[in-house]
Write an enzyme that holds these catalytic residues in place. Structure first.
Site, PDB file in Angstrom:
ATOM      1  N   ASP A 113     -63.092  31.250 138.734  1.00 55.73           N
ATOM      2  CA  ASP A 113     -64.122  31.783 137.929  1.00 55.73           C
ATOM      3  C   ASP A 113     -64.729  31.218 136.830  1.00 55.73           C
ATOM      4  OD1 ASP A 113     -62.709  29.740 136.493  1.00 55.73           O
ATOM      5  OD2 ASP A 113     -61.525  31.010 134.644  1.00 55.73           O
ATOM      6  N   SER A 114     -65.741  29.885 137.421  1.00 56.93           N
ATOM      7  CA  SER A 114     -67.012  29.552 137.522  1.00 56.93           C
ATOM      8  C   SER A 114     -68.459  30.890 137.555  1.00 56.93           C
ATOM      9  CB  SER A 114     -67.015  27.492 138.507  1.00 56.93           C
ATOM     10  OG  SER A 114     -66.852  28.094 139.465  1.00 56.93           O
ATOM     11  N   ASP A 149     -58.637  31.618 140.797  1.00 56.63           N
ATOM     12  CA  ASP A 149     -58.457  31.858 139.411  1.00 56.63           C
ATOM     13  C   ASP A 149     -57.188  32.524 138.613  1.00 56.63           C
ATOM     14  OD1 ASP A 149     -58.981  28.963 138.291  1.00 56.63           O
ATOM     15  OD2 ASP A 149     -61.504  29.416 137.717  1.00 56.63           O
ATOM     16  N   LYS A 186     -54.397  28.978 140.195  1.00 55.33           N
ATOM     17  CA  LYS A 186     -54.894  28.243 139.863  1.00 55.33           C
ATOM     18  C   LYS A 186     -55.022  28.372 138.237  1.00 55.33           C
ATOM     19  CE  LYS A 186     -58.795  25.900 139.217  1.00 55.33           C
ATOM     20  NZ  LYS A 186     -59.120  25.789 137.642  1.00 55.33           N
ATOM     21  N   GLU A 194     -55.296  27.331 133.723  1.00 61.23           N
ATOM     22  CA  GLU A 194     -55.891  26.369 132.548  1.00 61.23           C
ATOM     23  C   GLU A 194     -54.164  25.815 131.945  1.00 61.23           C
ATOM     24  OE1 GLU A 194     -60.259  26.606 131.690  1.00 61.23           O
ATOM     25  OE2 GLU A 194     -61.132  26.959 133.143  1.00 61.23           O
ATOM     26  N   GLU A 253     -60.488  17.955 135.110  1.00 61.87           N
ATOM     27  CA  GLU A 253     -61.660  17.938 134.828  1.00 61.87           C
ATOM     28  C   GLU A 253     -62.239  16.900 133.556  1.00 61.87           C
ATOM     29  OE1 GLU A 253     -63.567  22.025 135.052  1.00 61.87           O
ATOM     30  OE2 GLU A 253     -64.864  21.553 134.587  1.00 61.87           O
TER      31      GLU A 253
END
Ligand code: KIV
Length: 290
Positions: free
Chosen positions: A69-70, A108, A138, A140, A207
């Site tokens: 999602d970057s 993501d 993925k 978070e 990260e």
């Protein structure tokens, strides 16, 4: 003879039967990554947001591509990852799957697509698997996301976890601070790593955490750790492609190594094209039909 820049990495320097050498006629799988962890083999992951770029990285032998999602701040022009939607993730992920033959594709779950309830996470993870064809998702969060990871894994969806600095929380942090500094924060990171492993994640991104702590998590982890700003002690490393290729404008984070200067190269090419057109030097006879 010089190797082509698109020659798979495995033909240049990696031994056979590794992630870079052994798996050429099928997709890399989460089992291959588990084996790499057992064998102490390190691997690289890059982000990709479209078929063209993903195809280049696939041909180069990158075993895992992340539709991160970057894309929000690196591809779609937003300031952060927060505004990215499920529809955007599905569209980009499907393109990355279409553009590749060999890499394992991880997508993501964007902000707001899984935090509401495990059922919401299941619905959206299934969209990424069914509509885009990705091989894993993925999300978070460590302890706070463990129940959700468990549910997805029970449903047969491979999950990569993401702990340490979680960019979807940028507004809660007030920026992008290094995580895991100090005893309490370090213990929390260790608890998060343990929780996602117990929940069944096949891998975990670490990260922006101190190198020593990332190495300690890796030593205690049965699943591969993927570092970004976690120093050299993790099992794998991931970079955002626009950062590593020098496409990003302005400052890049300390943990980025730029392997190319594509922004300058493209800008030069565009301004040469414009000046050729202005001066009538393009198109020449070789570019024209008789
Ligand atoms: O979205 C992304 O690109 C990521 C990487 C930074 C790991 O989550």
């Amino acid at each position: 003879m010089n190797a082509s820049p698109l020659q798979p990495a495995q033909t240049q320097d990696a031994p056979a039967n590794t992630l870079y050498g052994g798996v050429t006629n099928r997709r890399v799988t989460v089992r291959d990554l588990a084996k790499a962890k057992r064998n102490g083999e390190r691997w690289a992951m890059l982000t990709a947001y479209d078929a063209l770029t993903a195809g280049v990285f696939d041909e180069a032998g990158i075993p895992v591509l992340l539709v991160g999602d970057s894309a929000g701040n690196c591809h779609l022009g937003y300031e952060t990852t927060v505004p990215v939607t499920m529809d955007q993730m599905v569209m980009m992920s499907a393109a990355v799957v279409r553009g590749t033959q060999r890499a394992l594709i991880v997508a993501d779950l964007p902000f707001g697509s899984y935090q509401e309830s495990p059922a919401q996470a299941m619905h959206n993870a299934a969209r990424l698997m069914k509509e885009a064809g990705v091989h894993a998702v993925k999300l978070e969060g460590g302890e706070r996301s463990a129940r959700t990871i468990e549910l997805l894994v029970e449903a047969g969806i491979p999950v990569m976890a993401h702990i340490g600095l979680t960019p979807q929380s940028v507004h809660a942090y007030g920026g992008y601070p290094v995580q895991g500094r100090g005893d309490e924060a370090a213990h929390q990171l260790l608890r998060d790593a343990k929780a996602v492993q117990q929940a069944g994640a096949f891998s975990v991104v670490l990260e922006a955490v101190p190198a020593e702590l990332a190495a300690e998590v890796t030593a205690h982890s049965a699943i591969p750790t993927v570092g970004i700003g976690g120093g050299p002690g993790t099992d794998a490393q991931v970079l955002v492609w626009t950062d590593f290729a020098g496409m990003t404008a302005g400052r890049v984070p300390k943990f980025v190594k730029q392997y190319a200067d594509l922004r300058r190269t493209l800008a030069q090419a565009a301004s040469e094209f414009a000046s050729d057109v202005r001066e009538g030097a393009f198109p020449g006879p070789e570019h024209s039909f008789q």
